[in-house]
Write an enzyme that holds these catalytic residues in place. Structure first.
Site, mmCIF file in Angstrom:
data_model
loop_
_atom_site.group_PDB
_atom_site.id
_atom_site.type_symbol
_atom_site.label_atom_id
_atom_site.label_comp_id
_atom_site.label_asym_id
_atom_site.label_seq_id
_atom_site.Cartn_x
_atom_site.Cartn_y
_atom_site.Cartn_z
ATOM 1 N N ARG A 82 0.338 -1.112 0.079
ATOM 2 C CA ARG A 82 0.243 0.045 0.200
ATOM 3 C C ARG A 82 0.988 1.016 -0.335
ATOM 4 O O ARG A 82 0.508 2.134 -0.540
ATOM 5 C CB ARG A 82 -0.888 -0.385 1.139
ATOM 6 C CG ARG A 82 -2.251 0.990 1.204
ATOM 7 C CD ARG A 82 -2.989 1.440 2.263
ATOM 8 N NE ARG A 82 -2.766 0.989 3.377
ATOM 9 C CZ ARG A 82 -3.126 0.328 4.310
ATOM 10 N NH1 ARG A 82 -5.020 0.630 4.469
ATOM 11 N NH2 ARG A 82 -2.908 0.390 5.635
ATOM 12 N N LYS A 185 -2.440 6.660 1.347
ATOM 13 C CA LYS A 185 -2.998 6.361 2.663
ATOM 14 C C LYS A 185 -1.338 8.290 2.843
ATOM 15 O O LYS A 185 -0.222 7.883 2.893
ATOM 16 C CB LYS A 185 -1.785 5.306 2.982
ATOM 17 C CG LYS A 185 -2.953 5.649 4.697
ATOM 18 C CD LYS A 185 -2.365 4.472 5.798
ATOM 19 C CE LYS A 185 -1.851 4.381 7.617
ATOM 20 N NZ LYS A 185 -3.670 4.923 7.447
ATOM 21 N N GLU A 221 -16.191 6.126 4.663
ATOM 22 C CA GLU A 221 -15.254 5.580 5.649
ATOM 23 C C GLU A 221 -15.206 6.404 6.906
ATOM 24 O O GLU A 221 -16.370 7.861 7.012
ATOM 25 C CB GLU A 221 -14.058 4.775 5.280
ATOM 26 C CG GLU A 221 -13.143 5.916 5.080
ATOM 27 C CD GLU A 221 -12.288 5.439 4.195
ATOM 28 O OE1 GLU A 221 -11.640 4.384 5.480
ATOM 29 O OE2 GLU A 221 -11.153 6.087 3.545
HETATM 30 N N1 PLP Z 1 -9.538 4.342 7.001
HETATM 31 C C1 PLP Z 1 -8.391 4.728 6.852
HETATM 32 C C2 PLP Z 1 -9.051 6.393 6.762
HETATM 33 C C3 PLP Z 1 -7.185 4.783 7.574
HETATM 34 O O1 PLP Z 1 -7.084 5.587 8.564
HETATM 35 C C4 PLP Z 1 -7.263 3.390 8.251
HETATM 36 C C5 PLP Z 1 -5.887 2.885 9.015
HETATM 37 O O2 PLP Z 1 -4.536 2.312 8.175
HETATM 38 C C6 PLP Z 1 -8.168 2.613 7.736
HETATM 39 C C7 PLP Z 1 -8.896 2.522 7.012
HETATM 40 C C8 PLP Z 1 -7.580 1.551 8.606
HETATM 41 O O3 PLP Z 1 -6.727 0.403 7.424
HETATM 42 P P1 PLP Z 1 -6.023 -1.030 7.925
HETATM 43 O O4 PLP Z 1 -7.173 -1.628 8.381
HETATM 44 O O5 PLP Z 1 -5.146 -1.078 7.302
HETATM 45 O O6 PLP Z 1 -5.328 -0.386 8.880
HETATM 46 C C1 COI Z 2 -3.568 3.029 11.658
HETATM 47 O O1 COI Z 2 -4.879 2.783 11.976
HETATM 48 O O2 COI Z 2 -2.851 2.662 11.027
HETATM 49 C C2 COI Z 2 -3.753 4.519 11.086
HETATM 50 O O3 COI Z 2 -3.361 5.125 10.773
HETATM 51 C C3 COI Z 2 -5.051 5.384 11.379
HETATM 52 C C4 COI Z 2 -4.675 6.965 12.248
HETATM 53 C C5 COI Z 2 -5.764 7.861 11.831
HETATM 54 C C6 COI Z 2 -4.264 6.413 13.707
#
Ligand code: PLP
Ligand code: COI
Length: 344
Positions: A82, A185, A221
């Site tokens: 990612r 991200k 989201e």
């Molecule tokens: N959506 C956003 C905006 C996020 O910052 C995160 C955190 O990383 C997620 C979703 C969840 O992603 P992941 O499950 O890969 O941590």
């Molecule tokens: C995560 O869940 O790892 C994120 O990056 C979200 C963040 C806003 C703490």
């Protein structure tokens, strides 16, 4: 090796300074091998594009201690993938997988004393980041880049521990345009969301919930997590949208629902108002959020309950949480080959 004398159970999602972090530089078109350093401060040129034009991105992941003492990462190669999808979107160099994984392993190993023990309810949050450094003034990519990884022991993201029910408030502010950077991200997405989070908290919610920017109809989201819905007709739904971060937690939960719970799963646009009556349970999922059941949502000037006030987590979210966290902590056998053990 001894652990730090922290009150692990009391930790929230806050920065705790640990002993080491990893840093590597990309200069003259090449990555250096990088090293561990102890200084938590970054010295950066005042003209750096990461500071002015948000040429920066990051990742988030966790290390957990299993009952037998193994230190486990959850699908770290997907975080690398990612980051390497985000980096070229922002004209930054990709981070080779070997460098990415080595940086994480070395940082976690060097900070062993800070990894919360099994059963403490806490985990070690890992924050890889890629920033444009060096001098620049016009809107151009940086001449150099720093890849850095730091870690911090953390507790629950929402202040209530474990599977406490949270609430979300639909934001009138958009997070990401349909063809913008929402699915990457990039830190810039989060700066724009700070105000939405504040407004959601003023309404008494834990987080903002974003609807699609074009029509304000479909669920995108939450500020820091993706959304899943258990429908009254027995399916697990999650929004299809090109403006949301493709969550690794969500992808895993959808697979667990389909393969371990034999649920029908659907990734498709979800019209909040038209479909709300068909929501049986909802959850916000992500590395930091884990799986937090959503009890009510604020929209159209009112609270709309999914759970009755005071109700605890529903059965589908409970089962998905138990499966996900059970695998992450090495309590349930890792049939999907998701765990990555760090040799200590
Ligand atoms: N959506 C956003 C905006 C996020 O910052 C995160 C955190 O990383 C997620 C979703 C969840 O992603 P992941 O499950 O890969 O941590
Ligand atoms: C995560 O869940 O790892 C994120 O990056 C979200 C963040 C806003 C703490």
């Amino acid at each position: 090796m001894n652990k730090k004398a922290l009150n692990w159970a009391e930790l929230g999602f806050q920065y705790v300074k640990t002993d080491y972090r990893f840093t590597a530089f990309h200069e003259n078109g090449e990555w250096g091998e990088g090293q561990l350093v102890s200084d938590e401060n970054i010295s950066i040129h005042e003209g750096a594009p990461s500071l002015h034009y948000a040429q920066q991105c990051f990742e988030g992941m966790k290390a957990q201690t299993a009952e037998d003492g193994r230190v486990l990462l959850f699908r770290p190669k997907l975080n690398c993938e990612r980051m390497n999808r985000t980096a070229p979107r922002l004209l930054m160099p990709e981070v080779p997988e070997a460098l990415f994984l080595n940086a994480i392993e070395e940082t976690v190993r060097a900070n062993y004393a800070w990894i919360p023990p099994y059963g403490s309810g806490a985990s070690l949050y890992i924050r890889p980041m890629l920033i444009g450094v060096g001098e620049n003034l016009g809107l151009n990519p940086a001449p150099e880049y720093e890849f850095r990884v730091f870690v911090s022991p953390v507790g629950p993201y929402y202040k209530e521990a474990g599977l406490a029910v949270i609430s979300l408030a639909v934001s009138e502010i958009d997070r990401a345009a349909p063809n913008g950077t929402g699915s990457f991200k990039a830190g810039a997405n989060y700066a724009g969301g700070l105000l939405a989070t504040r407004k959601a908290k003023e309404l008494g919610a834990n987080e903002a919930l974003y609807l699609d920017a074009a029509e304000h109809r479909y669920i995108d989201e939450a500020g820091s997590a993706n959304i899943i819905i258990a429908s009254k007709d027995g399916k697990l739904l999650t929004p299809a949208s090109n403006a949301i971060l493709p969550s690794i937690t969500r992808r895993s939960i959808m697979e667990l629902a389909a393969k371990s719970l034999n649920m029908e799963t659907e990734e498709r646009p979800i019209d909040l108002r038209a479909e709300f009556a068909n929501f049986d349970e909802a959850g916000a999922c992500g590395t930091a959020a884990v799986l937090s059941p959503v009890g009510k949502i604020w929209f159209d000037d009112d609270w709309h309950n999914i759970y009755q006030d005071g109700q605890t987590v529903g059965p589908i979210m409970q089962k998905l949480y138990d499966l996900l966290v059970g695998i992450q902590k090495g309590e349930i056998s890792d049939n999907f080959d998701w765990l990555h053990e760090i040799e200590i």
